[in-house]
Write a protein that holds these residues in place. Structure first.
Motif, PDB file in Angstrom:
ATOM      1  N   HIS A 169       0.852  -1.190  -0.018  1.00 52.79           N
ATOM      2  CA  HIS A 169       0.055   0.021  -0.168  1.00 52.79           C
ATOM      3  C   HIS A 169       1.028   1.278   0.114  1.00 52.79           C
ATOM      4  N   VAL A 170       2.077   1.177   0.478  1.00 52.30           N
ATOM      5  CA  VAL A 170       3.011   2.303   0.541  1.00 52.30           C
ATOM      6  C   VAL A 170       4.112   2.409  -0.544  1.00 52.30           C
ATOM      7  N   THR A 171       3.856   1.455  -1.639  1.00 49.20           N
ATOM      8  CA  THR A 171       4.755   1.802  -2.781  1.00 49.20           C
ATOM      9  C   THR A 171       4.359   2.847  -3.578  1.00 49.20           C
ATOM     10  N   THR A 172       5.032   3.821  -3.739  1.00 49.85           N
ATOM     11  CA  THR A 172       4.604   4.991  -4.424  1.00 49.85           C
ATOM     12  C   THR A 172       4.831   4.733  -6.027  1.00 49.85           C
ATOM     13  N   ASP A 173       5.866   4.086  -6.577  1.00 49.74           N
ATOM     14  CA  ASP A 173       5.956   4.436  -8.028  1.00 49.74           C
ATOM     15  C   ASP A 173       5.837   2.512  -8.321  1.00 49.74           C
ATOM     16  N   LEU A 174       4.617   2.385  -8.980  1.00 50.41           N
ATOM     17  CA  LEU A 174       4.052   0.689  -9.231  1.00 50.41           C
ATOM     18  C   LEU A 174       4.924   0.471 -10.616  1.00 50.41           C
ATOM     19  N   ASN A 175       5.494   1.607 -11.426  1.00 44.77           N
ATOM     20  CA  ASN A 175       6.598   1.179 -12.654  1.00 44.77           C
ATOM     21  C   ASN A 175       7.856   0.634 -12.202  1.00 44.77           C
ATOM     22  N   GLU A 176       8.339   0.826 -10.734  1.00 49.33           N
ATOM     23  CA  GLU A 176       9.476   0.536 -10.272  1.00 49.33           C
ATOM     24  C   GLU A 176       9.368  -0.548  -9.387  1.00 49.33           C
ATOM     25  N   PRO A 177      10.384  -1.447  -9.322  1.00 49.37           N
ATOM     26  CA  PRO A 177      10.251  -2.454  -8.194  1.00 49.37           C
ATOM     27  C   PRO A 177      10.445  -1.907  -7.042  1.00 49.37           C
ATOM     28  N   PRO A 178       9.464  -2.562  -5.907  1.00 49.37           N
ATOM     29  CA  PRO A 178       9.785  -1.802  -4.546  1.00 49.37           C
ATOM     30  C   PRO A 178      11.076  -2.040  -4.054  1.00 49.37           C
ATOM     31  N   LYS A 179      11.614  -1.223  -3.159  1.00 53.73           N
ATOM     32  CA  LYS A 179      12.776  -1.192  -2.546  1.00 53.73           C
ATOM     33  C   LYS A 179      12.510  -1.482  -1.060  1.00 53.73           C
ATOM     34  N   VAL A 180      13.648  -1.990  -0.381  1.00 55.22           N
ATOM     35  CA  VAL A 180      13.470  -2.341   1.021  1.00 55.22           C
ATOM     36  C   VAL A 180      13.959  -1.231   1.874  1.00 55.22           C
ATOM     37  N   GLU A 187       5.093  -1.135   6.817  1.00 54.15           N
ATOM     38  CA  GLU A 187       3.750  -1.701   6.232  1.00 54.15           C
ATOM     39  C   GLU A 187       3.616  -3.103   6.120  1.00 54.15           C
ATOM     40  N   ARG A 188       4.549  -3.693   5.746  1.00 55.84           N
ATOM     41  CA  ARG A 188       4.393  -5.009   5.311  1.00 55.84           C
ATOM     42  C   ARG A 188       4.299  -5.960   6.520  1.00 55.84           C
ATOM     43  N   MET A 189       5.002  -5.532   7.626  1.00 61.01           N
ATOM     44  CA  MET A 189       5.062  -6.306   8.658  1.00 61.01           C
ATOM     45  C   MET A 189       3.693  -5.888   9.852  1.00 61.01           C
ATOM     46  N   SER A 190       2.917  -4.826   9.350  1.00 59.71           N
ATOM     47  CA  SER A 190       2.031  -4.446  10.281  1.00 59.71           C
ATOM     48  C   SER A 190       0.941  -5.643  10.639  1.00 59.71           C
ATOM     49  N   GLY A 191       0.758  -6.495  10.217  1.00 55.35           N
ATOM     50  CA  GLY A 191      -0.111  -7.702  10.412  1.00 55.35           C
ATOM     51  C   GLY A 191       0.620  -8.354  11.684  1.00 55.35           C
ATOM     52  N   ASN A 192       1.753  -8.204  12.067  1.00 53.55           N
ATOM     53  CA  ASN A 192       2.485  -8.956  13.190  1.00 53.55           C
ATOM     54  C   ASN A 192       2.690  -8.083  14.356  1.00 53.55           C
ATOM     55  N   ILE A 193       1.680  -8.161  15.263  1.00 53.14           N
ATOM     56  CA  ILE A 193       1.794  -7.383  16.446  1.00 53.14           C
ATOM     57  C   ILE A 193       2.813  -7.666  17.608  1.00 53.14           C
ATOM     58  N   CYS A 194       3.419  -6.891  17.954  1.00 56.80           N
ATOM     59  CA  CYS A 194       4.408  -7.067  19.145  1.00 56.80           C
ATOM     60  C   CYS A 194       3.915  -6.349  20.366  1.00 56.80           C
ATOM     61  N   ARG A 195       3.727  -6.773  21.472  1.00 53.60           N
ATOM     62  CA  ARG A 195       2.981  -5.867  22.356  1.00 53.60           C
ATOM     63  C   ARG A 195       3.951  -5.326  23.241  1.00 53.60           C
ATOM     64  N   CYS A 196       5.319  -5.665  23.003  1.00 44.81           N
ATOM     65  CA  CYS A 196       6.488  -5.206  23.994  1.00 44.81           C
ATOM     66  C   CYS A 196       7.167  -4.181  23.177  1.00 44.81           C
ATOM     67  N   GLY A 197       6.860  -3.799  22.110  1.00 44.39           N
ATOM     68  CA  GLY A 197       7.414  -2.824  21.545  1.00 44.39           C
ATOM     69  C   GLY A 197       8.705  -2.995  20.663  1.00 44.39           C
ATOM     70  N   ALA A 198       9.084  -4.066  20.026  1.00 45.93           N
ATOM     71  CA  ALA A 198      10.392  -4.386  19.440  1.00 45.93           C
ATOM     72  C   ALA A 198      10.404  -4.067  18.169  1.00 45.93           C
ATOM     73  N   TYR A 199       9.336  -3.129  17.721  1.00 50.73           N
ATOM     74  CA  TYR A 199       9.261  -2.904  16.293  1.00 50.73           C
ATOM     75  C   TYR A 199      10.886  -2.262  15.704  1.00 50.73           C
ATOM     76  N   SER A 200      11.192  -1.363  16.365  1.00 48.64           N
ATOM     77  CA  SER A 200      12.416  -0.711  15.661  1.00 48.64           C
ATOM     78  C   SER A 200      13.411  -1.835  15.548  1.00 48.64           C
ATOM     79  N   ASN A 201      13.656  -2.816  16.489  1.00 45.85           N
ATOM     80  CA  ASN A 201      14.757  -3.461  16.768  1.00 45.85           C
ATOM     81  C   ASN A 201      14.470  -4.806  15.360  1.00 45.85           C
ATOM     82  N   ILE A 202      12.955  -4.972  15.302  1.00 49.06           N
ATOM     83  CA  ILE A 202      12.628  -5.938  14.221  1.00 49.06           C
ATOM     84  C   ILE A 202      13.111  -5.303  12.975  1.00 49.06           C
TER      85      ILE A 202
END
Ligand code: FES
Ligand code: FES
Length: 214
Positions: A169-180, A187-202
């Motif tokens: 959903h956040v890929t801006t240019d659909l004519n270019e391959p998405p980048k990491v 966005e892609r990991m948003s379906g995986n919830i971590c209740r202790c907030g390790a998101y930035s380390n993940i």
């Protein structure tokens, strides 16, 4: 008077008796039909499911309502995949089925006949970790460990998705391959919830593996 009373009783008895006979015939007919169909007379419908899990072939006779998650945990004793919400909202049950990550709590086992399933146990083992597992350890990407198997399975599949050019959903240019990018990963990991907030380390761990891959 006495005669009409007798008649009324016997009419009621006749009706009741008739209803019981009809019900008995219906029950025995359905039991016969059930037995003919090969299902246990009083049990739920079952089906045979064959799939490959972490490289090993398995064949299970399952209640057709069994989720893939329960088939893995309860029948194959692969308890690395966790049951969090059981409603498709936390991502703890994420596994990779034929190369795509799925919430195994939302998928029936019978839908995966012939599929190749990878769970956290199939990615790596103690002493021989998958690079993503190693990166999670290095970057302290987990704390409780409950959501971690799903996070790691998701992360592995996310990098494959990006490499395959699948937009998010956040890929801006659909004519270019998405980048990491961190935005793509979040966005892609948003379906995986971590209740202790390790998101930035993940995100650090996944970026690390993506760098190693590139
Ligand atoms: S247990 Fe499947 S998404 Fe939560
Ligand atoms: S590491 Fe599992 S909820 Fe945070």
């Amino acid at each position: 008077m006495a005669i009409s009373h007798d008649i009324s009783i016997s009419r009621r008895g006749l009706l009741a008796g008739g209803a019981i006979s009809v019900a008995t015939v219906a029950v025995s007919d359905s039991a016969a039909a059930t037995q003919e169909s090969g299902r246990p007379a009083n049990g739920p419908p079952t089906a045979r499911v064959s799939f490959e899990v972490n490289g090993s072939a398995h064949e299970l006779e399952l209640d057709t309502r069994t989720t893939l998650l329960d088939a893995l945990r309860e029948h194959l004793r692969l308890t690395g995949t966790k049951k969090g919400c059981d409603h498709g909202q936390c991502g703890a049950c994420t596994v990779i089925a034929d190369g795509r990550r799925i919430n195994s709590c939302l998928s029936l086992a019978v839908q995966h006949d012939g599929d190749k399933i990878t769970t956290i146990e199939g990615l790596g083992l103690p002493g021989k970790l998958h690079p993503m597992q190693e990166a999670f350890v290095v970057h302290d990407g987990y704390q409780c460990g409950y959501c971690t198997p799903g996070q790691i399975c998701s992360a592995v599949a996310v990098l494959d998705e990006i490499e395959a050019g699948i937009p998010s959903h956040v890929t801006t240019d659909l004519n270019e391959p998405p980048k990491v990018t961190r935005g793509e990963l979040r966005e892609r990991m948003s379906g995986n919830i971590c209740r202790c907030g390790a998101y930035s380390n993940i995100i650090d761990a996944i970026t690390d593996v993506a760098g190693a891959k590139a």
